[in-house]
Design an enzyme around this catalytic site. Structure first.
Site, mmCIF file in Angstrom:
data_model
loop_
_atom_site.group_PDB
_atom_site.id
_atom_site.type_symbol
_atom_site.label_atom_id
_atom_site.label_comp_id
_atom_site.label_asym_id
_atom_site.label_seq_id
_atom_site.Cartn_x
_atom_site.Cartn_y
_atom_site.Cartn_z
ATOM 1 C CD GLU A 295 -2.783 -1.421 2.536
ATOM 2 O OE1 GLU A 295 -3.230 -1.585 2.631
ATOM 3 O OE2 GLU A 295 -1.828 0.006 3.355
ATOM 4 C CE LYS A 297 5.049 6.103 6.416
ATOM 5 N NZ LYS A 297 4.950 7.251 6.696
ATOM 6 N NE ARG A 302 -4.005 3.698 11.348
ATOM 7 C CZ ARG A 302 -3.150 2.290 11.423
ATOM 8 N NH1 ARG A 302 -2.035 2.233 12.095
ATOM 9 N NH2 ARG A 302 -4.268 0.692 11.609
ATOM 10 C CD GLU A 452 5.457 11.297 3.292
ATOM 11 O OE1 GLU A 452 5.988 10.763 4.626
ATOM 12 O OE2 GLU A 452 5.682 12.146 2.695
ATOM 13 C CE LYS A 474 8.662 3.318 10.236
ATOM 14 N NZ LYS A 474 8.341 4.902 10.716
#
Length: 1065
Positions: A295, A297, A302, A452, A474
């Protein structure tokens, strides 16, 4: 694909909107159970203060017993409702008192009024400037509550507190009623001052500031309260509900009682970050070659989106339970988001919980803005990017696999035509992958559009609230050497730290020089700042470099490495900044506390994700900067924005037109150094700083090696290393025999010399022999040396006064013309040994506890004894408490409540401040190893050890990231190994070692095939299985096989020692 504007990452909007501001999500109205009522008398508040003092002073493995003791005593003496107590232990999690609107500055002004201090008096200035070092003053700095304690204690006449726990809670409720002015706070705080001792007020101040400084948070407290408490808290974030639901310690929850619920905020699942973040390792950790999800980032906040009543009611909150419903809209037609997406769901969707990222969308240029940068933008262009569905039509989906949840989310059964809601409600961009190549290609695609980074997720895992791990990882561009921005800047100022960094520079202001005039003179400096706290630097080096203490050397030869910057830091006058500084139009908070002249400063090389526009003097700043290298041998004139280092702006980024030379890592200064070996130079992670190609001036040290003062000795022909090799002649250090590295080398008979030896040798242009006065420790060989017992003055006369033929005028073994002068003490300016921060804090807390306990009245002591606070022979001395006797079986049972409680205590660490989809575990500069002796090979053993979040060193749980197999006869039989009949002494040593491992955070495995296994403990007297274990545990990575002595020495030294020195015979 997202297109990100080049703005600084900003926190979520905390400014008031229409008179409101975000608070913790309000607690759901609860009904107290009929039998959950306290019928006993509430204890005096100083009883709780006594427990808090003990919690602050005790080592982690003793906190659990202390918490269970206070909870048991409360239930016995007061009643089953522990909420009044637990809300004091966890003030930052108290929803009913979400904010006090009282920070240090306001509290300082209030106490100046309450204590009737003159505003410009020394006492008042100590309160106002509580962060600034006090010089030679014994008064503490950096800890506001402790500063207040000292000022209150000097003036208070209250000898015994009059307030109970109930009364303190009532007063705190008054302080939290809403935003008030100073005149409103003063009467309440004055009432507290008149009825509480200085000690009690110190703890009340800590509660108000929502930071008790006891190194324990909700995991540890709730685990000691009830075995199911943390599971329930993870899905409701409500202390009152936890306390009132689990008031009976014998009651256990069913699995369905820990499911997510509508309009109850929960602690979401977070991303982990691998220390060795190569794409190949990430792919392997995430399950490759199995399919995984990638996905994009996002640079937002959040968010949890709850909807019920077919769209009639809406609820929004952050991952830290901050309620933003007032901002985005509680009902259709309200707020900046709900009014636009109220009709997005299918008609059969009655209720739902979505997990996503809140963004700010600019429809004009069609790009995302950094969230929270503009209040008006947050109001006008809110957008939620959804990546998960956790609840649907009264059913919790958190136990469904991610692949199932993703399929449902995008099936068309949840949303109507979601494409019609572009800019308000969208799916996160995602793609499937199977290997590192897929990650690299998708990451490059994201980077090209200024994204990002990525979040990669396993497809076959459930949703785990409040967890970090390798299920979600991440991947950010700057973690790769090929991506991000590197530049060298000059340090020009800094900010004082607080807490554990009080009296030290914790943040740096850096800058570059403008282009020179035609005549060669310099223009003003332009400055950039690092908001982050020296990310990547070990704290002990920060102390050496910038603290007002440093290495000792002779009075006649001050060195670059002793007190290098002690006299260079100067107070920064905000109204009259130094003429060489050119600062931007920013607020007072962006001006440093101290500055340093460029000619006295040093250069650092930093790596950042990007360079973005900002309001500083240079017009730009760094995003996510991390220090990589430090250079002392560079001139400040080299760091200019001239033709040789030209910067151009394009697409919001800077691009350098010259290539930076990659340097060997200055790894001894960094946290978590990696092992890389070079046969010719020794272990790479222990090499010293990389110096420029300066000419070697002499060769007086050509046969010596140094671990410090590299820049100085490099000029005189010496090599240097941070590892002890077989051919080393000495180790140069500060005169510190308590350093674990020093003690380890002393045990092996290595000469340990003082820095003075270096400076005196350079002054004489010859390498001095090892004189006693220059040795911290001397080997037998050194003690037998001809000049060992001579003073430097004696040696000078012997060695340097010669006749024309070169012969000595004084016989080398005689002392006819030599005054026999012996040093009888250390130099007056010798500094204290720098302790680890946590060890120092606990030591100071124990001393503070002893002082406070000595002032208790007889009645207080009796009451404390009744509450279990005076069970020790020596209160406050954590080493004097007898260890709890328990069997090996009980101690090693990881399923026991005590083991889980201890584990929770060790896991209690501060979360990052960033409310984002990512987790910055492992980035913070506070995660460091005290001594870079050894440890897990990040590249080879990155997946070994207890868990990903445990890969960060902590002195209180030194074995927490490791897993151990103990080579006992019983374990050998279980694993099908060769049998043996060890002696009773051998068995006893192994039992003792197992207890030490568990008490210090280690996990003991019973199987040699445990995938997390890192170490094997084998006794010298029963080492027949060494070869067999070596072979059977070689794959996928070899394990360290060490003797029990390694465990004992690690515990004694409070750090991990080199395993190679403890191999079985």
């Amino acid at each position: 694909m997202a297109v990100h504007a080049p703005y600084n990452h900003a926190p979520p909007p905390t400014q008031e909107i229409n008179g409101q501001k975000p608070t913790l999500a309000p607690a759901i109205t609860l009904e107290r159970p009929a039998d959950c009522i306290n019928r006993g008398q509430y204890p005096a508040f100083y009883i709780i203060c006594g427990y808090l003092n003990r919690l602050r002073a005790d080592a982690p493995h003793k906190k659990y017993e202390l918490l269970t003791r206070i909870f048991g005593n409360w239930r016995e003496k007061v009643g089953p409702d522990l909420y009044p107590l637990i809300r004091l232990l966890l003030p930052d999690k108290d929803r009913e008192r979400p904010v006090y609107n009282l920070k240090e500055s306001m509290l300082a002004r209030c106490y100046i009024d309450i204590l009737s201090l003159e505003k410009h008096s020394e006492a008042a200035q100590r309160l106002i400037k509580w962060k600034q070092p006090a010089g030679n003053s014994p008064n503490p700095t950096g800890d506001f509550a402790k500063v207040c304690y000292n000022e209150i204690k000097a003036r208070s006449t209250v000898e015994e507190g009059q307030l109970s726990v109930e009364a303190v809670n009532m007063l705190l409720d008054k302080l939290a009623v809403g935003k008030m002015k100073q005149k409103d706070y003063v009467p309440i705080l004055k009432a507290i001052n008149m009825q509480c001792t200085a000690e009690e007020q110190e703890w009340i101040i800590r509660i108000i500031l929502k930071d008790l400084h006891i190194s324990i948070r909700e995991r540890g407290v709730l685990s000691a309260f009830h075995p199911d408490a943390i599971d329930l808290y993870n899905v409701c974030s409500d202390l009152k509900r936890v306390c009132w639901t689990l008031y009976d310690p014998g009651f256990r929850l069913n699995k369905n009682e820990t499911h997510l619920e509508l309009f109850h905020s929960f602690l979401p699942q977070l991303c982990g970050r691998m220390n060795d973040a190569s794409l190949e390792n990430i792919a392997k950790a995430i399950g490759a070659p199995k399919e995984f999800i990638m996905e994009e980032k996002l640079d937002g906040e959040r968010i949890q989106l709850h909807m019920r009543g077919n769209g009639a009611q809406w609820f929004y909150c952050s991952r830290k339970a901050k309620d933003y419903t007032y901002l985005y809209g509680a009902h259709p037609g309200e707020g900046s988001l709900t009014r636009y997406i109220a009709t997005a769901f299918q008609d059969n969707v009655r209720n739902v919980i979505l997990d996503g990222e809140m963004m700010v969308w600019d429809p004009v240029v069609e790009r995302y803005l950094a969230f929270g940068t503009l209040k008006s933008a947050a109001l006008a262009f809110s957008l939620v990017k959804v990546f998960d569905i956790l609840f649907l039509n009264d059913h919790c989906l958190s136990r469904k696999r991610l692949s199932e949840r993703k399929r449902l989310l995008r099936s068309g059964k949840i949303f109507k035509n979601i494409e019609n809601y572009k800019g308000r409600l969208e799916f996160v961009d995602e793609k499937r992958g199977k290997n590192a190549k897929d990650i690299r290609e998708y990451l490059e695609r994201v980077v090209e559009t200024k994204g990002e980074g990525l979040v990669v997720k396993k497809t076959d895992v459930i949703y785990q609230t409040n967890s970090r791990g390798y299920d979600w990882i991440k991947v950010k561009p700057e973690y790769s050497d090929q991506m991000g921005e590197n530049l060298e800047v000059l340090v020009l100022g800094g900010w004082w730290g607080k807490g554990g960094r009080s009296g030290k520079i914790s943040r740096l202001l850096c800058g570059l020089r403008e282009q020179a005039f035609d005549d060669g003179t310099l223009q003003d400096f332009l400055f950039n700042r690092f908001w982050n706290e020296l990310l990547g630097l070990r704290v002990d080096f920060v102390s050496h470099l910038m603290h007002l203490r440093s290495m000792r050397c002779s009075p006649t030869h001050l060195s670059q490495c002793r007190n290098k910057h002690k006299k260079h830091w100067r107070p920064f006058d905000r109204s009259n900044p130094p003429p060489f500084m050119k600062l931007g139009p920013v607020g007072l908070d962006d001006k440093p506390d101290v500055y340093i002249e460029p000619e006295n400063s040093f250069v650092i090389e930093v790596k950042a994700s990007e360079i973005v526009p900002a309001g500083y003097g240079i017009g730009f700043t760094l995003r996510f900067p991390r220090c990589k290298y430090i250079y002392y041998d560079k001139n400040s004139r080299d760091y200019a924005l001239d033709d040789e280092c030209l910067w151009t702006v394009g697409q919001g980024f800077f691009y350098k037109t010259r290539k930076l030379i990659k340097r060997t890592d200055f790894m001894d200064l960094f946290s978590r150094p990696k092992r890389s070996y070079d046969d010719s130079q020794g272990p790479g992670n222990f090499r010293g700083q990389k110096l420029s190609d300066a000419d070697v001036e002499t060769s007086i040290f050509s046969d010596m090696t140094f671990s410090d003062l590299e820049a100085l000795v490099h000029k005189h022909g010496a090599d240097f290393t941070q590892a002890q090799l077989s051919d080393l002649s000495a180790i140069v250090i500060s005169p510190d025999q308590k350093n674990p590295l020093v003690r380890a080398q002393i045990r092996h008979g290595v000469n340990v010399i003082k820095p003075e030896w270096v400076f005196e040798s350079i002054a004489r242009r010859t390498a001095l022999p090892f004189l006693k006065e220059f040795l911290v420790f001397a080997s037998e060989e050194a003690q037998d040396g001809r000049y060992y017992n001579k003073t430097l003055e004696q040696y000078d006369k012997v060695s340097f006064v010669r006749d024309r033929t070169g012969g000595a005028l004084v016989d080398e073994d005689g002392d006819a013309d030599v005054e026999d002068e012996i040093m009888d003490g250390e130099d007056k300016d010798e500094i204290d040994v720098e302790e680890s921060r946590e060890s120092k804090n606990r030591r100071m807390a124990r001393e503070d506890l002893k002082e406070k306990e000595s002032n208790r009245t007889l009645e207080q002591k009796k009451l404390q004894e009744a509450w279990g606070l005076r069970s020790r022979a020596s209160p406050g001395d954590s080493d004097s408490e007898p260890e709890e006797e328990m069997s090996l079986k009980e101690e090693s049972d990881t399923d026991s409540e005590r083991s889980r409680g201890l584990r929770a205590i060790y896991e209690d660490e501060e979360d990052g401040e960033n409310d984002s989809h990512e987790s910055d575990v492992g980035v913070n500069g506070d995660d460091y190893r005290a001594v870079p002796l050894s440890g897990l090979n990040d590249k080879e053993e990155g997946l070994m050890g207890e868990s990903p979040e445990a890969m960060h060193y902590d002195e209180d749980r030194i074995f927490y990231h490791l897993a151990f197999y103990i080579d006992t006869a019983k374990n050998a039989a279980v694993n099908g190994l060769e049998s043996s009949s060890p002696s009773f002494d051998t068995q006893e040593r192994l039992v003792k070692v197992e207890k030490l491992l568990i008490e210090n955070g280690g996990r003991v495995a019973r199987s040699i095939s445990d995938p997390k296994l890192t170490h094997i403990i084998m006794d010298d007297e029963d080492s027949r299985r060494y070869v067999e274990l070596t072979r059977k545990t070689a794959m996928p990575k070899r394990k360290h096989i060490v003797t029990p002595k390694w465990v004992e020495d690690c515990v004694d030294e409070e750090t991990l020692l080199d395993e190679d020195l403890y191999k079985p015979k």
